[in-house]
Design a protein around this motif. Structure first.
Motif, mmCIF file in Angstrom:
data_model
loop_
_atom_site.group_PDB
_atom_site.id
_atom_site.type_symbol
_atom_site.label_atom_id
_atom_site.label_comp_id
_atom_site.label_asym_id
_atom_site.label_seq_id
_atom_site.Cartn_x
_atom_site.Cartn_y
_atom_site.Cartn_z
ATOM 1 N N VAL A 110 -0.366 -1.539 -7.381
ATOM 2 C CA VAL A 110 -0.192 -1.696 -5.979
ATOM 3 C C VAL A 110 0.874 -0.957 -5.500
ATOM 4 O O VAL A 110 1.776 -0.161 -6.333
ATOM 5 C CB VAL A 110 0.317 -3.256 -5.938
ATOM 6 N N SER A 111 1.257 -0.965 -4.267
ATOM 7 C CA SER A 111 2.277 -0.053 -3.485
ATOM 8 C C SER A 111 3.611 -0.353 -4.191
ATOM 9 O O SER A 111 3.976 -1.666 -4.226
ATOM 10 C CB SER A 111 2.305 -0.430 -2.167
ATOM 11 N N GLY A 112 4.386 0.360 -4.485
ATOM 12 C CA GLY A 112 5.608 0.381 -4.943
ATOM 13 C C GLY A 112 5.525 0.369 -6.710
ATOM 14 O O GLY A 112 6.432 0.433 -7.444
ATOM 15 N N LYS A 113 4.276 0.378 -7.169
ATOM 16 C CA LYS A 113 4.044 0.301 -8.535
ATOM 17 C C LYS A 113 3.152 1.184 -9.142
ATOM 18 O O LYS A 113 2.578 1.490 -10.270
ATOM 19 C CB LYS A 113 3.557 -1.077 -9.230
ATOM 20 N N GLU A 291 -1.323 -15.242 -4.177
ATOM 21 C CA GLU A 291 0.233 -15.321 -4.043
ATOM 22 C C GLU A 291 0.730 -14.154 -4.810
ATOM 23 O O GLU A 291 2.208 -13.857 -4.518
ATOM 24 C CB GLU A 291 0.698 -16.736 -4.024
ATOM 25 N N ASP A 292 0.570 -14.046 -6.125
ATOM 26 C CA ASP A 292 1.087 -13.184 -6.795
ATOM 27 C C ASP A 292 0.638 -11.759 -6.662
ATOM 28 O O ASP A 292 0.625 -11.039 -7.735
ATOM 29 C CB ASP A 292 1.208 -13.471 -8.352
ATOM 30 N N GLY A 297 -1.862 -7.738 -8.547
ATOM 31 C CA GLY A 297 -2.922 -6.806 -7.511
ATOM 32 C C GLY A 297 -3.822 -8.081 -7.204
ATOM 33 O O GLY A 297 -3.553 -9.320 -7.335
ATOM 34 N N SER A 298 -4.841 -7.621 -6.463
ATOM 35 C CA SER A 298 -6.031 -8.410 -6.091
ATOM 36 C C SER A 298 -6.738 -9.276 -7.053
ATOM 37 O O SER A 298 -7.189 -8.444 -8.033
ATOM 38 C CB SER A 298 -6.591 -7.740 -4.976
ATOM 39 N N THR A 299 -6.871 -10.623 -7.047
ATOM 40 C CA THR A 299 -7.849 -11.241 -7.728
ATOM 41 C C THR A 299 -8.749 -11.933 -7.148
ATOM 42 O O THR A 299 -9.308 -12.946 -7.434
ATOM 43 C CB THR A 299 -6.916 -12.269 -8.775
#
Length: 385
Positions: A110-113, A291-292, A297-299
């Motif tokens: 994700v952005s930042g990672k 929320e996480d 990432g997206s689940t």
């Protein structure tokens, strides 16, 4: 683009009634194989990617090439699209790049990672492609179509540290002013100069067209830019384009998913090509982002699949219960099956019995009731026949 493909399938149900197969019915629909789906998707992408004259001129103005000293000139060279991510892809870092490809089951970027990869990672894949080609055609040269934020610095790196690769291949790239790629944050940041954003947008469109030349793709499918470049190359050649993705992403998973984790939930080509967690509500579902998200990432794809499974299971259970109820005979049906008198008629007989009891002797009552029952049984028997 993903909405277009959904609308395309809804409006173009292809009849297969012309196929001579006794097992098929006239209303059966043609199911395309995986490659057919990808080709369809790629050509729709190409139709949407309609370059205007200024972009065509921009490409011509900035196109450059370097012919390798050891390359063999030929019109039959293998074209390899090479997408190297730098700049905002990894927060503008200039060192500490990943030294190896990322596996499929790696954490979501994700952005930042997000990660950038050392030039050596791409060079290793170029050498592998070259080795495979030379087994069949030892003299064939590779034309590399390089797309990156600033091609000049990447080519300098290759020329200095991987001279054998640099001199054995031909290099095609777009040469833009280095200052074009100096900006803060991400390209889309509203704080950046609007004029510079326009220039960056133009260079991106030109680079996508550049990548479309490739007959092999090496780069990032964990990037929407990389995915579109790969699709455009498929449309250009009207054939599947083999790819090497260094960031642990396939075409089917989203850029912010753990591909190994969601792989079991990618059940068909429509799911592969058109699923996005941001638009899952198009299918009639309201699945909120987890929320996480910024950690894993997206689940959403997994949650949606589980929701659909549970809904299907509940529907199946209700259907089974409904069928059981339908199979249960009514009281009237039960009475008819065993030749019983229905309840209403029985109650009437009981009233008659009480009325007659006060006026008739026991023998007379028995005779009358016997004749009544006999006539009713006769009527039921005829009804059953």
């Amino acid at each position: 683009l993903k909405q277009d493909i959904n609308e395309f399938w809804e409006k173009s149900q292809i009849s297969t009634s012309h196929i001579k197969d006794n097992k098929k019915k006239d209303n059966d629909k043609l199911v395309l194989p995986a490659l057919g789906n990808i080709l369809t998707f790629a050509h729709i992408a190409r139709m949407r990617f309609h370059r205007q004259v200024p972009i065509i001129e921009l490409y011509r103005q900035h196109y450059k090439q370097v012919i390798g000293k050891k390359s063999v000139g030929s019109t039959n060279n293998l074209r390899v699209a090479l997408h190297i991510r730098r700049a905002d892809a990894c927060d503008h870092q200039s060192e500490g790049y990943q030294q190896h490809k990322t596996p499929l089951d790696s954490p979501a970027q994700v952005s930042g990672k997000r990660l950038c990869y050392a030039t050596s990672v791409y060079i290793e894949e170029l050498r592998r492609v070259q080795s495979i080609i030379h087994r069949q055609q030892p003299e064939q040269t590779i034309d590399v179509y390089l797309s990156t934020d600033y091609a000049g610095s990447v080519l300098d790196d290759i020329r200095s540290n991987y001279r054998d690769v640099y001199e054995s291949m031909n290099w095609h790239y777009l040469q833009f002013d280095r200052n074009t790629f100096r900006y803060d944050g991400v390209i889309e940041d509203e704080n950046n100069d609007p004029k510079q954003q326009k220039r960056l947008g133009e260079t991106a469109v030109a680079d996508l067209w550049h990548l479309s030349h490739g007959q092999v793709f090496i780069g990032h499918l964990g990037s929407r830019f990389g995915k579109l470049g790969w699709l455009l190359s498929i449309a250009r050649h009207n054939a599947f384009v083999p790819y090497v993705t260094v960031d642990g992403h396939s075409f089917c998973c989203e850029v912010d998913e753990n591909c190994g984790q969601v792989k079991p939930y990618i059940t068909d080509m429509m799911n592969c090509m058109t699923f996005t967690h941001a638009t899952s509500h198009f299918a009639g579902y309201q699945i909120p982002i987890n929320e996480d998200y910024w950690e894993v990432g997206s689940t959403v794809r997994i949650a949606l699949a589980e929701h659909q499974y549970n809904k299907k299971k509940t529907k199946k259970k209700k259907k089974h219960h409904s069928e059981e109820e339908e199979q249960q005979p009514t009281r009237e049906e039960q009475e008819k099956r065993v030749g019983y008198i229905n309840v209403t008629e029985l109650m009437q007989l009981q009233k008659q019995e009480k009325h007659m009891t006060s006026k008739l002797s026991q023998a007379e009552q028995n005779n009358i009731l016997g004749s009544v029952f006999a006539s009713m049984n006769l009527a039921e028997s005829k009804k059953r026949k």
